[in-house]
Design a protein around this motif. Structure first.
Motif, short mmCIF file in Angstrom:
data_model
loop_
_atom_site.label_atom_id
_atom_site.label_comp_id
_atom_site.label_asym_id
_atom_site.label_seq_id
_atom_site.Cartn_x
_atom_site.Cartn_y
_atom_site.Cartn_z
N GLY A 342 0.83 -1.19 0.00
CA GLY A 342 0.00 0.00 0.00
C GLY A 342 0.87 1.25 0.00
O GLY A 342 2.09 1.19 0.11
N GLY A 343 0.22 2.39 -0.11
CA GLY A 343 0.96 3.65 -0.18
C GLY A 343 0.67 4.55 1.02
O GLY A 343 -0.46 4.61 1.50
N VAL A 344 1.72 5.22 1.47
CA VAL A 344 1.54 6.23 2.52
C VAL A 344 1.94 7.58 1.96
O VAL A 344 2.71 7.68 1.00
CB VAL A 344 2.37 5.92 3.79
N ASP A 345 1.40 8.60 2.58
CA ASP A 345 1.74 9.96 2.17
C ASP A 345 3.15 10.28 2.68
O ASP A 345 3.51 9.95 3.81
CB ASP A 345 0.73 10.94 2.79
N HIS A 346 3.94 10.94 1.83
CA HIS A 346 5.33 11.19 2.19
C HIS A 346 5.46 12.25 3.28
O HIS A 346 6.51 12.34 3.92
CB HIS A 346 6.13 11.62 0.95
N GLN A 347 4.41 13.02 3.48
CA GLN A 347 4.48 14.04 4.52
C GLN A 347 3.90 13.56 5.83
O GLN A 347 4.46 13.78 6.90
CB GLN A 347 3.74 15.30 4.06
N THR A 348 2.75 12.90 5.75
CA THR A 348 2.07 12.52 6.99
C THR A 348 2.48 11.14 7.49
O THR A 348 2.26 10.80 8.65
CB THR A 348 0.55 12.50 6.76
N HIS A 349 3.02 10.31 6.60
CA HIS A 349 3.46 8.96 6.94
C HIS A 349 2.30 8.04 7.35
O HIS A 349 2.51 7.06 8.05
CB HIS A 349 4.53 8.98 8.04
N LYS A 495 8.28 19.63 7.98
CA LYS A 495 8.84 19.47 9.31
C LYS A 495 8.34 18.16 9.88
O LYS A 495 7.53 17.48 9.28
CB LYS A 495 8.43 20.65 10.18
N GLU A 496 8.84 17.82 11.01
CA GLU A 496 8.42 16.58 11.67
C GLU A 496 6.90 16.59 11.83
O GLU A 496 6.34 17.49 12.46
CB GLU A 496 9.08 16.49 13.04
N PRO A 497 6.22 15.62 11.22
CA PRO A 497 4.76 15.63 11.35
C PRO A 497 4.32 15.29 12.77
O PRO A 497 5.11 14.75 13.56
CB PRO A 497 4.32 14.58 10.36
#
Lengths: 552, 243
Positions: A342-349, A495-497
């Motif tokens: 599956g895929g995750v968002d690169h910003q929110t993880h 930045k660190e989510p």
């Protein structure tokens, strides 16, 4: 008036005959492509040493897999000849299914079905959907944002750990099934692979030719996410792997394909010594219903499971139907022995909206793991920003190559399980992320010890999830945008989510009833009333790599 | 098959889920933000509605043009005339090959008439521009024959059907430029020389949401007592299913 009367008559007859015609036509094949399956392979001889690549033989010996079984034997030539004479043309001969793919008319098919050695005939009329679409954005020179994104897609999996330990997929052979590989023969992202002659085999199953460096650039981007690099920047993890490229899909915009190309390619991959298959393709509504995603119905699922039984690790994109009407994983991502990604968002993880959900129709967890679904990949003429589980899948295929290199004694399914165990959420799972993003450190350190990051506390009739003080965010930044001088919003390196807490409600049979991802803003994250849950149900929680459960 | 007990159980579950949801909403109301929420149990119930399931319905739009034939009361400027529909279509699947259905629609038929000596409808007066615009509400019934094995997809099909419509308004629209340069536009309603009920046959060839159609009107547009020659019986165009 005569025309009117004629039209009326035609219409009335058509309505009156509608029901009759429908049932009369149930067995009347109208489409033109079919899979003719034969009854036996009696009397066929087979020598695995002349047929298989030496690497296939080694793999089978190493993992105790028989050197051959009946599925490896060729289709009986007299059966093929007999059917070939009765049809317009044939496309693929499929050993594993003891079948011949043909193009035939209805009349021809009726005759074929009467042959005593024909077991059954199945219509092949499916279309595949590539699990990713290039976006408009194109950059040869990456912006800081995109550069950080590129580094993130491999670092999230532990690129540094693998490469510092010397694992880059060397000696592992990866077969890629896709819609075309234009410029792979000249693209600088693959220069290191070409220099060492590590593209071992190519075959275009659509045109039955060796040249695959044409058509859709989807495969080029997929390959870059396995082992491409641009200068010193790595796009995928397995830059040292060997490659086999199979074009199994036809078009670039809306790919039309027949499953038989995939079936033929998987036999080809096994024959030529592939260790890993990456398939960023999925078959969904063009031929199937969601309830048929049970890992047993489709030919490609059955072929993928057969490949796994012969020692190959099959990695497949979960699909991009998460926000569409289909919603669930396609096939062969539904197959039990396929590592579905599956895929995750690169910003929110966490889960990106388009990534297809599980479970399978028979309730099994899918996807198994996940990776970035938004990536920087090398397209036909440079680095491009793109998205789709098409690109999460090859990131994991590259990861698997490195992991396999790190422990060559693992069988394919042992490796499958170890990759699952290395996930950031393991042993927690859900139907959006599987076990989370696999971590190279698991294979390097061979252990995964995480201190408790939260506690589940009982307070009378309540239970509460309390995170450790050090994880209570003092401040955080939700938006990764900043104002420009022109007053427009501009994306900036993220930045660190905010920390994310995953939790699920598990039923007595181990399946999930509901699952959630919540952002953590304070120490007391969740509170439940005990009497809202019947005995036997569980709450599973995962936070910062630590997972535990509470059973009611 | 779904038993009553199962339904009750399911309803209990939904009620229970709702309670949990409300409870969690209360918690998150002052604290956490829910980023992802999925109800996996509910998701595994197979639907009965879908492009290739028992029931399917969708809206559609349609644009076509009248095709001139020799028996018309005026030569029609095909490129400047149109049939526009907006409708709702329902399909009941009988088998993978055959389905029945109906549609209800709003339709505008616009006939832009060439101004020459052959024009005798509604009169022989020539204008710079002249058109007859019929506003209709209609119903259609159709047989659908699908081709090829497919999953949950409308697929390729041939529709053969009938339609009937009620013309609730006819407008006669003219445009003229006077010798002094002024422009006059007339829009005449309340006309009574048209037949309020129309019917005909329609054939459609569809490829998922894209559909080509041809329609043949069996009824007259104009009331017989006026003895007007007819306008084109045939129209053809494209429809797009909104699904």
């Amino acid at each position: 008036m005569k025309i009117k009367k004629t039209l009326c008559t035609v219409l009335l007859v058509s309505i009156a005959c509608g029901y009759h015609i429908t049932y009369a036509q149930q067995t009347d094949y109208i489409a033109s492509k079919y899979l003719v399956m034969f009854t036996d392979k009696d009397g066929v001889e087979f020598d695995p040493f002349t047929y298989f690549d030496v690497k296939t033989i080694e793999r089978r010996i190493k993992f105790g897999i028989p050197l051959d079984d009946i599925t490896d034997y060729p289709v009986k030539q007299n059966y093929v000849d007999a059917v070939s004479k009765m049809v317009d043309s044939t496309t693929q001969t499929l050993r594993w299914f003891n079948a011949l793919a043909v193009i035939a008319t209805t009349e021809q098919l009726a005759s074929i079905e009467q042959l005593p050695f024909v077991k059954e005939v199945n219509e092949l009329n499916s279309k595949a959907v590539l699990a990713g679409v290039p976006t408009d954005e194109f950059n040869r020179n990456l912006t800081p944002y995109n550069k950080e994104m590129l580094e993130g897609q491999t670092n999230a999996l532990g690129l540094k750990e693998f490469h510092e330990a010397g694992f880059d997929g060397k000696g592992v052979r990866v077969a890629i099934f896709d819609a075309g590989f234009p410029t792979v023969d000249i693209n600088p992202a693959f220069e290191h692979i070409r220099k060492d002659n590590r593209i071992l085999k190519t075959h275009d199953f659509v045109r039955n030719k060796e040249d695959v460096y044409r058509a859709s650039g989807h495969g080029t981007m997929v390959m870059s996410c396995i082992g491409g690099k641009f200068g010193d920047t790595l796009i995928g993890l397995a830059t040292g792997a060997e490659f086999m490229l199979a074009r199994t899909e036809r078009a670039s915009i809306e790919p039309f394909s027949e499953e038989e190309n995939w079936l033929a390619a998987v036999e080809w991959a096994d024959k030529n010594g592939a260790d890993i298959i990456n398939s960023s393709l999925g078959y969904t509504k063009h031929r199937y219903f969601p309830e048929q995603m049970d890992g047993k119905t489709s030919f490609v699922s059955r072929a993928a499971n057969l490949a796994a039984s012969k020692g190959l690790l099959v990695v497949n994109a979960a699909g991009n139907e998460g926000s569409g009407s289909w919603k669930y994983v396609g096939t062969p991502a539904d197959a039990d022995s396929v590592l579905s990604v599956g895929g995750v968002d690169h910003q929110t993880h966490y889960h990106t909206s388009f990534s297809s959900y599980g479970p399978t129709a028979d309730g099994r967890m899918k996807p198994n793991v996940c990776a970035y679904g938004h990536v920087i990949a090398s397209g036909k003429s440079g680095l491009e920003k793109t998205q789709g589980t098409s690109f999460a899948s090859p990131l994991i295929a590259g990861f698997a190559a490195c992991a396999w290199q790190s422990n060559g004694n693992l069988s394919n399914m042992e490796l499958f399980k170890e990759i699952e165990k290395s996930g950031t959420l393991y042993p927690y799972f859900d139907y959006a992320h599987g076990f989370g993003i696999p971590q190279a450190s698991y294979f390097i350190d061979n252990m995964k010890e995480v201190d408790a990051t939260f506690i589940i506390d009982e307070y009378g009739d309540y239970i509460k999830i309390l995170i450790n003080d050090e994880y209570v965010p003092a401040d955080f930044d939700m938006l990764n945008f900043e104002d420009t001088e022109l007053g427009e919003l501009k994306k900036v390196p993220y930045k660190e989510p905010k920390p994310k807490l995953f939790y699920s409600i598990e039923l007595e049979d181990g399946s999930l009833e509901t699952y959630y991802v919540v952002s953590v803003d304070q120490k007391e994250v969740l509170e439940f009333k005990k009497y809202d849950f019947r005995p036997g149900k569980k709450i599973n929680v995962s936070f910062k790599g630590y997972s535990t459960s509470y059973e009611f | 098959m779904c038993h009553l007990k199962d339904i009750q159980h399911h309803m209990n579950f939904r009620f229970f889920t709702l309670l949990i949801g409300l409870m969690l909403c209360g918690i998150f109301g002052f604290a956490q933000q829910v980023l992802l929420e999925q109800d996996a149990t509910f998701d595994t119930i197979a639907p009965t509605r879908g492009p290739n399931r028992a029931n399917f319905s969708h809206f559609y739009i349609s644009y076509g043009v009248p095709i001139s034939d020799v028996h018309t009361g005026a030569e029609i400027l095909t490129g400047k005339s149109f049939d526009f529909d907006f409708g709702y279509r329902y399909k009941r699947k009988i088998s993978n090959f055959y389905a029945l259905g109906f549609e209800i629609y709003y339709k505008v038929q616009d006939f832009n008439m060439k101004q020459d000596s052959g024009k005798i409808v509604p009169d022989t007066i020539l204008h710079d521009k002249e058109r007859l615009r019929f506003n209709n509400l209609g119903v259609g019934l159709y047989n659908r024959f699908n081709f090829g094995k497919r999953g949950d997809l409308v697929g390729n099909f041939l529709d053969i059907g009938v339609y009937g419509s009620w013309t609730y308004r006819l407008a006669h629209i003219t445009k003229d430029e006077l010798p002094n340069g002024n422009k006059v536009r007339t829009h005449t309603r309340g006309l009574n020389y048209y037949e309020p009920i129309n019917y005909g046959v329609i054939v459609r060839l569809g490829f998922n949401r894209y559909v080509f159609y041809g329609a043949y009107r069996l009824s007259d547009l104009f009331e017989q007592s006026y003895n007007y020659p007819e306008l084109p019986f045939i129209s053809a165009g494209i429809q797009i299913g909104m699904h």
